[in-house]
Design a protein around this motif. Structure first.
Motif, mmCIF file in Angstrom:
data_model
loop_
_atom_site.group_PDB
_atom_site.id
_atom_site.type_symbol
_atom_site.label_atom_id
_atom_site.label_comp_id
_atom_site.label_asym_id
_atom_site.label_seq_id
_atom_site.Cartn_x
_atom_site.Cartn_y
_atom_site.Cartn_z
ATOM 1 N N SER A 1 1.804 -48.338 1.358
ATOM 2 C CA SER A 1 1.805 -49.532 2.197
ATOM 3 C C SER A 1 1.740 -49.063 3.636
ATOM 4 O O SER A 1 1.735 -47.849 3.917
ATOM 5 C CB SER A 1 3.078 -50.364 1.977
ATOM 6 O OG SER A 1 4.210 -49.692 2.525
ATOM 7 N N GLY A 2 1.711 -50.015 4.563
ATOM 8 C CA GLY A 2 1.708 -49.652 5.971
ATOM 9 C C GLY A 2 2.923 -48.861 6.389
ATOM 10 O O GLY A 2 2.896 -48.163 7.412
ATOM 11 N N GLY B 1 1.955 -53.344 -0.926
ATOM 12 C CA GLY B 1 2.745 -53.762 0.223
ATOM 13 C C GLY B 1 2.983 -55.257 0.250
ATOM 14 O O GLY B 1 3.391 -55.868 -0.741
ATOM 15 N N SER B 2 2.676 -55.864 1.398
ATOM 16 C CA SER B 2 2.928 -57.291 1.594
ATOM 17 C C SER B 2 1.738 -58.163 1.232
ATOM 18 O O SER B 2 1.714 -59.342 1.583
ATOM 19 C CB SER B 2 3.303 -57.535 3.064
ATOM 20 O OG SER B 2 2.238 -57.144 3.916
ATOM 21 N N ARG C 1 9.782 -47.833 -3.590
ATOM 22 C CA ARG C 1 9.786 -49.253 -3.240
ATOM 23 C C ARG C 1 8.389 -49.844 -3.346
ATOM 24 O O ARG C 1 8.193 -50.934 -3.896
ATOM 25 C CB ARG C 1 10.309 -49.447 -1.819
ATOM 26 C CG ARG C 1 10.426 -50.906 -1.386
ATOM 27 C CD ARG C 1 10.594 -51.025 0.104
ATOM 28 N NE ARG C 1 9.394 -50.543 0.798
ATOM 29 C CZ ARG C 1 9.324 -50.373 2.113
ATOM 30 N NH1 ARG C 1 10.370 -50.600 2.872
ATOM 31 N NH2 ARG C 1 8.196 -49.954 2.675
ATOM 32 N N ASP C 2 7.388 -49.112 -2.851
ATOM 33 C CA ASP C 2 6.014 -49.627 -2.890
ATOM 34 C C ASP C 2 5.476 -49.704 -4.312
ATOM 35 O O ASP C 2 4.745 -50.637 -4.652
ATOM 36 C CB ASP C 2 5.108 -48.748 -2.024
ATOM 37 C CG ASP C 2 5.343 -48.961 -0.535
ATOM 38 O OD1 ASP C 2 5.831 -50.040 -0.157
ATOM 39 O OD2 ASP C 2 5.045 -48.044 0.251
ATOM 40 N N SER D 1 4.267 -53.206 -6.213
ATOM 41 C CA SER D 1 2.935 -53.384 -6.803
ATOM 42 C C SER D 1 3.021 -53.745 -8.276
ATOM 43 O O SER D 1 2.246 -54.572 -8.769
ATOM 44 C CB SER D 1 2.103 -52.111 -6.630
ATOM 45 O OG SER D 1 1.805 -51.905 -5.277
ATOM 46 N N GLY D 2 3.944 -53.122 -9.003
ATOM 47 C CA GLY D 2 4.089 -53.390 -10.421
ATOM 48 C C GLY D 2 3.149 -52.541 -11.257
ATOM 49 O O GLY D 2 2.113 -52.064 -10.768
ATOM 50 N N PRO D 3 3.463 -52.324 -12.521
ATOM 51 C CA PRO D 3 2.696 -51.391 -13.361
ATOM 52 C C PRO D 3 1.264 -51.828 -13.626
ATOM 53 O O PRO D 3 0.363 -50.981 -13.689
ATOM 54 C CB PRO D 3 3.512 -51.338 -14.656
ATOM 55 C CG PRO D 3 4.318 -52.603 -14.668
ATOM 56 C CD PRO D 3 4.627 -52.897 -13.234
#
Length: 229
Positions: free
Chosen positions: A21-22, A47-48, A140-141, A145-147
């Motif tokens: 992510s950023g 990320g977001s 965390r990232d 995102s999830g698997p």
């Protein structure tokens, strides 16, 4: 999908790598935002970005170009790490009017070394040079995102071959590589330099796949010198 820092100066756009992510640029923001108006973009699926967003690499350069227009950024310096380097190169090739100077950091042209053996051993061989301080941000990232999205994005990156885009890049280009990167080995960087007209390479000694994090001061110095040039 985008965060900004630095009120004045020319625009600089950052793209993160796979599973990132950023936030992966946060160590560099103090130095970069003192000179540039920095925009860190969270790519689709990371990320977001919107929970339903999915990374389709062939569509990302046009999506990013459109987003820059919405943000009022007509032309910018562009820097991408790993998968983000692939995106940055695609943007520079497909939308040269958007890119002033280009920085490719351990760029994820993984199709240059497509063997399954490398995909497994590369991260393991790079691990000793990876700063453990990045692990909380990485975890965390990955969770965000999830698997499913992670698996789809990984498959996208591993099968993408954009070597044919490299000769079309007209922006002045700096290729930055970690000395001990085995995820994207140095020979990939050397092939990029050989393919992009006028490109040059800087090797960050003592760094692995994430030189902007692992050796931030050396990294910031080289990038700022190039972008100010």
């Amino acid at each position: 999908m985008a965060s900004q820092a630095g009120a004045d100066g020319p625009p600089l756009v950052l793209f993160h790598g796979l599973a990132g992510s950023g936030a992966w640029w946060k160590r560099n923001l103090p130095a970069l935002s003192s000179v540039f108006r920095v925009t860190a973009i969270d790519l689709p699926g990371f990320g977001s970005s919107h929970p339903d967003a999915r990374l389709i690499l062939d569509e990302v350069p046009a999506q990013v170009a459109e987003l820059l227009g919405e943000l009022g950024i007509e032309r910018a310096h562009v820097m991408g790490h790993s998968m983000g380097g692939l995106v940055a190169a695609g943007l520079a090739a497909d939308h040269p009017e958007r890119v002033d100077r280009l920085v490719l950091v351990d760029a994820g042209f993984l199709s240059l070394d497509p063997t399954w053996r490398h995909r497994v051993t590369g991260p393991l061989r790079t691990l000793p040079w990876t700063s453990p301080t990045i692990l909380p941000t990485l975890l965390r990232d990955v969770v965000r995102s999830g698997p499913i999205r992670m698996a789809r994005a990984t498959a996208e990156v591993l099968r993408k071959d954009w070597r044919n885009k490299l000769p079309a890049i007209t922006a002045p280009t700096l290729v930055v590589w970690g000395e001990h990167d085995r995820v994207c080995p140095l020979r990939i960087g050397e092939q990029i330099v050989a393919s992009v007209p006028g490109a040059r390479m800087v090797i960050i000694h003592g760094a692995g796949h994430n030189p902007m994090w692992e050796k931030q001061h050396a990294f910031d110095r080289e990038v700022l010198e190039f972008l100010r040039g």
